[in-house]
Design a protein around this motif. Structure first.
Motif, PDB file in Angstrom:
ATOM      1  N   THR A 264      32.818  35.587  59.196  1.00 22.53           N
ATOM      2  CA  THR A 264      32.040  34.350  59.089  1.00 22.53           C
ATOM      3  C   THR A 264      32.328  33.435  60.276  1.00 22.53           C
ATOM      4  N   LEU A 265      33.622  33.290  60.550  1.00 25.74           N
ATOM      5  CA  LEU A 265      34.022  32.428  61.664  1.00 25.74           C
ATOM      6  C   LEU A 265      33.503  32.976  62.986  1.00 25.74           C
ATOM      7  N   GLU A 266      33.572  34.281  63.150  1.00 21.10           N
ATOM      8  CA  GLU A 266      33.080  34.912  64.375  1.00 21.10           C
ATOM      9  C   GLU A 266      31.596  34.596  64.567  1.00 21.10           C
ATOM     10  N   THR A 267      30.847  34.732  63.489  1.00 19.11           N
ATOM     11  CA  THR A 267      29.409  34.444  63.553  1.00 19.11           C
ATOM     12  C   THR A 267      29.163  32.994  63.957  1.00 19.11           C
ATOM     13  N   HIS A 268      29.945  32.116  63.345  1.00 19.60           N
ATOM     14  CA  HIS A 268      29.810  30.699  63.651  1.00 19.60           C
ATOM     15  C   HIS A 268      30.106  30.439  65.126  1.00 19.60           C
ATOM     16  N   LEU A 269      31.174  31.028  65.611  1.00 21.72           N
ATOM     17  CA  LEU A 269      31.550  30.819  67.015  1.00 21.72           C
ATOM     18  C   LEU A 269      30.485  31.380  67.953  1.00 21.72           C
ATOM     19  N   GLU A 270      29.943  32.536  67.583  1.00 15.69           N
ATOM     20  CA  GLU A 270      28.897  33.120  68.428  1.00 15.69           C
ATOM     21  C   GLU A 270      27.674  32.208  68.485  1.00 15.69           C
ATOM     22  N   ALA A 271      27.358  31.638  67.328  1.00 20.15           N
ATOM     23  CA  ALA A 271      26.205  30.732  67.284  1.00 20.15           C
ATOM     24  C   ALA A 271      26.457  29.508  68.153  1.00 20.15           C
ATOM     25  N   LEU A 272      27.652  28.966  68.049  1.00 19.82           N
ATOM     26  CA  LEU A 272      27.971  27.783  68.848  1.00 19.82           C
ATOM     27  C   LEU A 272      27.914  28.098  70.336  1.00 19.82           C
ATOM     28  N   LEU A 273      28.434  29.261  70.713  1.00 17.58           N
ATOM     29  CA  LEU A 273      28.454  29.608  72.129  1.00 17.58           C
ATOM     30  C   LEU A 273      27.053  29.889  72.646  1.00 17.58           C
ATOM     31  N   ALA A 274      26.228  30.512  71.808  1.00 15.81           N
ATOM     32  CA  ALA A 274      24.834  30.736  72.207  1.00 15.81           C
ATOM     33  C   ALA A 274      24.142  29.386  72.412  1.00 15.81           C
ATOM     34  N   HIS A 275      24.354  28.510  71.490  1.00 14.27           N
ATOM     35  CA  HIS A 275      23.833  27.151  71.572  1.00 14.27           C
ATOM     36  C   HIS A 275      24.327  26.473  72.855  1.00 14.27           C
ATOM     37  N   ALA A 276      25.594  26.704  73.179  1.00 15.69           N
ATOM     38  CA  ALA A 276      26.202  26.055  74.334  1.00 15.69           C
ATOM     39  C   ALA A 276      25.592  26.538  75.641  1.00 15.69           C
ATOM     40  N   GLU A 277      25.139  27.806  75.662  1.00 15.86           N
ATOM     41  CA  GLU A 277      24.569  28.305  76.904  1.00 15.86           C
ATOM     42  C   GLU A 277      23.130  27.864  77.104  1.00 15.86           C
ATOM     43  N   GLN A 278      22.430  27.713  75.978  1.00 13.32           N
ATOM     44  CA  GLN A 278      21.016  27.345  76.086  1.00 13.32           C
ATOM     45  C   GLN A 278      20.827  25.975  76.743  1.00 13.32           C
ATOM     46  N   ASP A 279      21.246  24.935  76.027  1.00 14.86           N
ATOM     47  CA  ASP A 279      21.040  23.580  76.525  1.00 14.86           C
ATOM     48  C   ASP A 279      22.137  23.263  77.528  1.00 14.86           C
TER      49      ASP A 279
ATOM     50  N   VAL B 156      50.720  46.242  44.169  1.00 13.59           N
ATOM     51  CA  VAL B 156      50.886  45.336  45.301  1.00 13.59           C
ATOM     52  C   VAL B 156      49.971  45.742  46.451  1.00 13.59           C
ATOM     53  N   LEU B 157      49.890  47.050  46.709  1.00 15.90           N
ATOM     54  CA  LEU B 157      49.028  47.513  47.798  1.00 15.90           C
ATOM     55  C   LEU B 157      47.568  47.173  47.511  1.00 15.90           C
ATOM     56  N   GLY B 158      47.194  47.322  46.245  1.00 11.98           N
ATOM     57  CA  GLY B 158      45.810  46.989  45.881  1.00 11.98           C
ATOM     58  C   GLY B 158      45.512  45.515  46.100  1.00 11.98           C
ATOM     59  N   GLN B 159      46.428  44.670  45.651  1.00 11.66           N
ATOM     60  CA  GLN B 159      46.252  43.229  45.856  1.00 11.66           C
ATOM     61  C   GLN B 159      46.168  42.888  47.329  1.00 11.66           C
ATOM     62  N   ARG B 160      47.062  43.508  48.097  1.00 14.46           N
ATOM     63  CA  ARG B 160      47.089  43.232  49.523  1.00 14.46           C
ATOM     64  C   ARG B 160      45.779  43.670  50.171  1.00 14.46           C
ATOM     65  N   LEU B 161      45.259  44.805  49.715  1.00 20.73           N
ATOM     66  CA  LEU B 161      43.993  45.280  50.270  1.00 20.73           C
ATOM     67  C   LEU B 161      42.880  44.265  49.988  1.00 20.73           C
ATOM     68  N   ASP B 162      42.872  43.715  48.788  1.00 18.83           N
ATOM     69  CA  ASP B 162      41.873  42.694  48.468  1.00 18.83           C
ATOM     70  C   ASP B 162      42.010  41.489  49.395  1.00 18.83           C
ATOM     71  N   GLN B 163      43.258  41.069  49.569  1.00 23.35           N
ATOM     72  CA  GLN B 163      43.494  39.928  50.458  1.00 23.35           C
ATOM     73  C   GLN B 163      42.993  40.209  51.864  1.00 23.35           C
ATOM     74  N   VAL B 164      43.333  41.396  52.355  1.00 22.36           N
ATOM     75  CA  VAL B 164      42.950  41.742  53.720  1.00 22.36           C
ATOM     76  C   VAL B 164      41.433  41.734  53.856  1.00 22.36           C
ATOM     77  N   ARG B 165      40.769  42.290  52.846  1.00 25.57           N
ATOM     78  CA  ARG B 165      39.294  42.317  52.914  1.00 25.57           C
ATOM     79  C   ARG B 165      38.727  40.910  52.886  1.00 25.57           C
ATOM     80  N   ALA B 166      39.334  40.043  52.082  1.00 24.64           N
ATOM     81  CA  ALA B 166      38.862  38.654  52.030  1.00 24.64           C
ATOM     82  C   ALA B 166      39.073  37.975  53.376  1.00 24.64           C
ATOM     83  N   GLN B 167      40.221  38.232  53.970  1.00 19.93           N
ATOM     84  CA  GLN B 167      40.491  37.646  55.288  1.00 19.93           C
ATOM     85  C   GLN B 167      39.502  38.139  56.322  1.00 19.93           C
TER      86      GLN B 167
END
Lengths: 136, 136
Positions: free
Chosen positions: B100-115, B83-94
DNA sequence: CTTGACTTTCCAGCGTACTGGAAGGTTGAC
DNA sequence: GTCAACCTTCCAGTACGCTGGAAAGTCAAG
């Protein structure tokens, strides 16, 4: 355009669109004499906006606020920047939490591999989980 | 020991303990003539185990399984490792998803400051969110 | 004896984003 | 005309881990 067609154009389902309407995200469209919802093409863009906002991790609550500002005729961009910033903070906090948890799990699993069949203290459920996490 | 005392000893509430009992995590204790639950000290350890397992990110469903094995008289350690192993996999996937989401948000915010005030295309709700994420 | 803190059971709700299903009406092709 | 595929509304449920409240009974101190 009927609801199923709009759904097909935007990668959602009719159910979801009705749900969005009920949740105040999509305005009520005109109706055909039969009662069928009849959508103009602008609804496609609105639905796409909702999907993009969701992809950016915004909740339907956030999106509803942004759309409400837009519908008042104001540019919601300032608000959007704020919401995105908050969301970014949240995401970073979540990542930090999960990394803490990951570390904890790794420690437990390392512990679990070391002591194989020793320490079977029958008073506890499982010795693997006996250690507390360092921080949380 | 009454339920409130057990709660105080373990940092939970009486409500939560009753909920755990109803969920099959805590066995039914003996009762006093009055009907009050009467706990022996072993229940403290069991509740602590539940809290440690939760701190390791296990769901109540997982914990229930582990405890069921324990209650059958078997050592649940092998199962716990799984169970711990499975949970570790889940956590890593999360974590990966959130990064990924953080990167996306950073890109959007950078975009938002430029224009700043250009590109106010009135047909869209907000230009900041016009770009799709790269991967999701 | 009274008072207040505790306990009991049971049922309901939170928040999130839908999804399923029932019961009925409409449309469009054959 | 008939059939499937669509549409309508409404209500309920999913997963998760509790939490709140009502109505009633119990315990211990003063």
């Amino acid at each position: 355009m009927k609801i199923g067609e709009l759904a097909a154009h935007t990668g959602t389902t009719a159910k979801t669109i009705r749900f969005y309407e009920q949740s105040g995200l999509m305005p009520e469209p005109t109706r055909r004499p039969s009662g069928y919802r009849d959508y103009s093409t602008e609804f496609i863009e609105r639905l796409h906006f909702i999907r993009r906002a969701q992809a950016a991790g915004l909740s339907l609550r956030d999106i509803r606020q942004v759309l409400a500002i837009h519908d008042r005729g104001e540019a919601p961009c300032g608000h959007v920047r704020g919401v995105l910033g908050q969301r970014l903070d949240q995401v970073r906090a979540q990542i930090a939490e999960l990394i803490t948890l990951e570390t904890h799990l790794e420690a437990l699993l390392a512990h679990a591999e070391q002591d194989n069949d020793t320490d079977h203290d029958s008073s506890t459920v499982c010795w693997i989980l006996e250690s507390e996490p360092d921080n949380a």
